[in-house]
Scaffold this motif. Structure first.
Motif, PDB file in Angstrom:
ATOM      1  N   ASN A 182       0.669  -1.106  -0.042  1.00 24.33           N
ATOM      2  CA  ASN A 182      -0.025  -0.066  -0.102  1.00 24.33           C
ATOM      3  C   ASN A 182       0.766   1.306  -0.081  1.00 24.33           C
ATOM      4  OD1 ASN A 182      -2.305  -1.742   0.102  1.00 24.33           O
ATOM      5  ND2 ASN A 182      -2.577  -1.167   2.557  1.00 24.33           N
ATOM      6  N   THR A 183       1.613   1.621  -0.988  1.00 25.76           N
ATOM      7  CA  THR A 183       2.590   2.809  -1.152  1.00 25.76           C
ATOM      8  C   THR A 183       1.659   3.815  -1.503  1.00 25.76           C
ATOM      9  OG1 THR A 183       2.731   2.488  -3.399  1.00 25.76           O
ATOM     10  CG2 THR A 183       4.405   1.546  -2.208  1.00 25.76           C
ATOM     11  N   GLY A 230      -3.204   6.112  -6.835  1.00 27.77           N
ATOM     12  CA  GLY A 230      -3.571   5.662  -8.109  1.00 27.77           C
ATOM     13  C   GLY A 230      -4.956   4.832  -8.336  1.00 27.77           C
ATOM     14  N   ILE A 231      -5.168   4.185  -7.197  1.00 23.50           N
ATOM     15  CA  ILE A 231      -6.437   3.595  -7.322  1.00 23.50           C
ATOM     16  C   ILE A 231      -7.745   4.421  -7.005  1.00 23.50           C
ATOM     17  CG2 ILE A 231      -6.567   2.166  -5.114  1.00 23.50           C
ATOM     18  CD1 ILE A 231      -7.478   0.329  -8.010  1.00 23.50           C
ATOM     19  N   ALA A 243     -18.680   8.237  -3.353  1.00 23.47           N
ATOM     20  CA  ALA A 243     -17.665   8.631  -2.043  1.00 23.47           C
ATOM     21  C   ALA A 243     -16.537   7.141  -1.961  1.00 23.47           C
ATOM     22  CB  ALA A 243     -18.347   8.856  -0.852  1.00 23.47           C
ATOM     23  N   VAL A 244     -15.365   7.597  -1.611  1.00 26.65           N
ATOM     24  CA  VAL A 244     -14.291   6.481  -1.495  1.00 26.65           C
ATOM     25  C   VAL A 244     -13.811   6.715   0.109  1.00 26.65           C
ATOM     26  CG1 VAL A 244     -11.988   5.759  -1.841  1.00 26.65           C
ATOM     27  CG2 VAL A 244     -13.750   6.381  -3.630  1.00 26.65           C
ATOM     28  N   THR A 245     -13.755   5.726   0.846  1.00 27.45           N
ATOM     29  CA  THR A 245     -13.394   5.547   2.251  1.00 27.45           C
ATOM     30  C   THR A 245     -12.351   4.547   2.240  1.00 27.45           C
ATOM     31  OG1 THR A 245     -16.089   5.688   2.982  1.00 27.45           O
ATOM     32  CG2 THR A 245     -14.391   4.660   4.388  1.00 27.45           C
ATOM     33  N   LEU A 246     -11.248   5.057   2.921  1.00 24.51           N
ATOM     34  CA  LEU A 246     -10.319   4.087   3.152  1.00 24.51           C
ATOM     35  C   LEU A 246     -10.071   3.901   4.550  1.00 24.51           C
ATOM     36  CD1 LEU A 246      -7.405   6.313   1.182  1.00 24.51           C
ATOM     37  CD2 LEU A 246      -8.609   4.188   0.352  1.00 24.51           C
ATOM     38  N   SER A 247      -9.608   2.541   4.737  1.00 27.78           N
ATOM     39  CA  SER A 247      -9.357   1.897   6.077  1.00 27.78           C
ATOM     40  C   SER A 247      -8.208   0.906   5.822  1.00 27.78           C
ATOM     41  CB  SER A 247     -10.720   1.070   6.446  1.00 27.78           C
ATOM     42  OG  SER A 247     -10.501   0.619   7.613  1.00 27.78           O
ATOM     43  N   VAL A 248      -6.935   1.814   5.862  1.00 27.21           N
ATOM     44  CA  VAL A 248      -5.785   1.019   5.789  1.00 27.21           C
ATOM     45  C   VAL A 248      -4.576   1.269   6.578  1.00 27.21           C
ATOM     46  CG1 VAL A 248      -6.382   0.675   3.184  1.00 27.21           C
ATOM     47  CG2 VAL A 248      -5.074   2.833   4.067  1.00 27.21           C
ATOM     48  N   GLY A 249      -5.194   1.946   7.854  1.00 24.90           N
ATOM     49  CA  GLY A 249      -4.243   1.883   9.034  1.00 24.90           C
ATOM     50  C   GLY A 249      -3.324   2.920   9.389  1.00 24.90           C
ATOM     51  N   ALA A 309      -1.833  13.144   1.081  1.00 24.70           N
ATOM     52  CA  ALA A 309      -1.867  12.635  -0.502  1.00 24.70           C
ATOM     53  C   ALA A 309      -2.988  11.913  -0.891  1.00 24.70           C
ATOM     54  CB  ALA A 309      -0.321  11.828  -0.493  1.00 24.70           C
ATOM     55  N   LEU A 310      -3.382  10.990   0.066  1.00 28.29           N
ATOM     56  CA  LEU A 310      -4.911  10.223  -0.267  1.00 28.29           C
ATOM     57  C   LEU A 310      -5.761  11.146  -0.198  1.00 28.29           C
ATOM     58  CD1 LEU A 310      -3.985   7.336   2.542  1.00 28.29           C
ATOM     59  CD2 LEU A 310      -3.791   7.192  -0.139  1.00 28.29           C
ATOM     60  N   TYR A 311      -5.991  12.221   0.671  1.00 30.37           N
ATOM     61  CA  TYR A 311      -6.869  13.167   0.430  1.00 30.37           C
ATOM     62  C   TYR A 311      -6.883  13.770  -0.776  1.00 30.37           C
ATOM     63  CZ  TYR A 311     -10.623  16.642   2.265  1.00 30.37           C
ATOM     64  OH  TYR A 311     -11.534  17.211   2.345  1.00 30.37           O
ATOM     65  N   ALA A 312      -5.810  14.344  -1.173  1.00 24.24           N
ATOM     66  CA  ALA A 312      -5.662  15.128  -2.451  1.00 24.24           C
ATOM     67  C   ALA A 312      -6.020  14.212  -3.710  1.00 24.24           C
ATOM     68  CB  ALA A 312      -4.258  15.627  -2.428  1.00 24.24           C
TER      69      ALA A 312
END
Ligand code: SAH
Length: 348
Positions: free
Chosen positions: A114-115, A121-122, A134-140, A149-152
């Motif tokens: 998970n870089t 990218g995904i 909406a995209v929700t992340l749950s990667v710790g 960067a993920l928010y951007a």
């Protein structure tokens, strides 16, 4: 009966530590029923008989963490590991979108794959294909710059349960290198960056006391999460906690109701764990103040491998039949599953 304290919480949205301990330690089924009725009224008033649903895509079960309760912990050499390809993930979104999902939750262990580059990218590919989702992340746990960067890249929400606000309990549930301090730093960063941020904990995890749960409720009152994930602890046979009993459904429902009463706007899922300890768990959760359900959208071939605890519910349902069952369950209590993003603060 703790009616006075529950009423106080509903008017002041705050209790002091002693009051929380009293409310939680002496709780009875009567209290659960009383808090549940109040929570349900608040939920109906705010959201009506409408349930938002999110599709969870469990895209990798590789994990570098050592959480003592979790079947996916790195030291569990018997876990069969998998990682979905980008195409698998996009196909799951496609199938989900056609069924009416408007939120995709990407969850995984803390996988070194998970870089930032891969995750951003995904997220971008999903947002480009489904701009109204909406995209929700749950990667710790990650660095602040990574969260930025993920928010951007377009991610809207982030789930990171705090697990235990009490430092003593946190240390009993995790190896020394995983600190409560860093977990809290992550949560603070996520919220500041602008994510709709989810916190939460398990109920009945080994060594947990009423004092610990009181600390969890006080933390959440101060932090103000957009989402709260609470489910019973369920043992996994390949973990150090294999021999401990599962958490109590009634206590879980009670705490869910107290969360709704404390934070009326919060997005509150009736969790898969709740549907595992009790077959009607999700219905009971909704009647106790939950307004979100998160069915599984992962390909069936990997479902049984994302085993954070034993006997996890829903591992045999394909996305269409899982959703059909959910609709039937909600129908049976007069609730409707609605097609919409369901953002924090939104009534749509
Ligand atoms: N790696 C991600 C996702 C973790 S799995 C992260 O760290 O956020 C999602 C949640 O499942 C965890 O936060 C934990 O609270 C819960 N969980 C893990 N093991 C469990 C168990 N044995 N019983 C019940 N819930 C569990």
């Amino acid at each position: 009966m703790k009616k006075n304290l529950i009423d106080k919480l509903s008017t002041r949205h705050f209790l002091d530590h002693g009051e929380w301990v009293q409310l939680i330690s002496g709780h009875t089924e009567e209290d659960t029923a009383y808090a549940g009725g109040l929570a349900r009224e608040i939920t109906l008033d705010r959201f009506g008989k409408r349930i938002w649903f999110r599709g969870i895509i469990e895209f990798s079960n590789y994990c570098g963490c050592g959480c003592l309760y979790c079947g996916l912990r790195g030291p569990n050499a018997r876990a069969e590991r998998y990682r979905l390809t980008d195409e698998d993930i996009l196909e799951s979104c496609e199938a989900g979108f056609r069924l009416g999902y408007r939120t995709f939750v990407l969850q995984s262990g803390e996988d070194p794959h998970n870089t930032d580059e891969w995750l951003t990218g995904i997220v971008k590919r999903i947002k480009a294909s489904y701009p109204d989702c909406a995209v929700t992340l749950s990667v710790g746990e990650r660095s602040r710059s990574s969260y930025e960067a993920l928010y951007a890249s377009g991610a809207d929400r982030y789930l990171l349960r705090h697990e235990a606000a009490s430092p003593e309990l946190y240390a009993k549930l995790h190896p020394a290198r995983q600190t409560l301090q860093n977990r809290m730093r992550c949560l603070k960063d996520l919220k500041e960056i602008g994510f709709q941020t989810g916190a939460g904990m398990m109920v009945g995890v080994p060594y947990q006391t009423a004092e610990d749960l009181a600390a969890d409720m006080e933390f959440m009152a101060g932090f103000g999460p957009a989402m709260i994930g609470i489910g019973p602890f369920i043992p996994h046979h390949q973990t150090p906690f294999a021999a401990f009993p599962a958490g109590n459904t009634d206590m879980t429902l009670f705490l869910l109701s107290l969360c709704r009463i404390m934070l009326p706007e919060v997005l509150l899922p009736a969790t898969t764990a709740l549907g595992t300890t009790e077959s009607s768990g999700r219905v009971l959760g909704v009647l106790a103040g939950c307004n979100v359900i998160m069915p599984n959208l992962s390909p069936l071939s990997v479902r049984k491998k994302y085993m954070i605890y034993d006997n996890k519910a829903g591992t045999g349902d394909d996305p269409a039949s899982g959703l059909r069952k959910l609709r039937e369950q909600m129908d049976s209590i007069g609730y409707e599953v609605v097609v919409s993003r369901g953002d924090y603060g939104s009534k749509e």
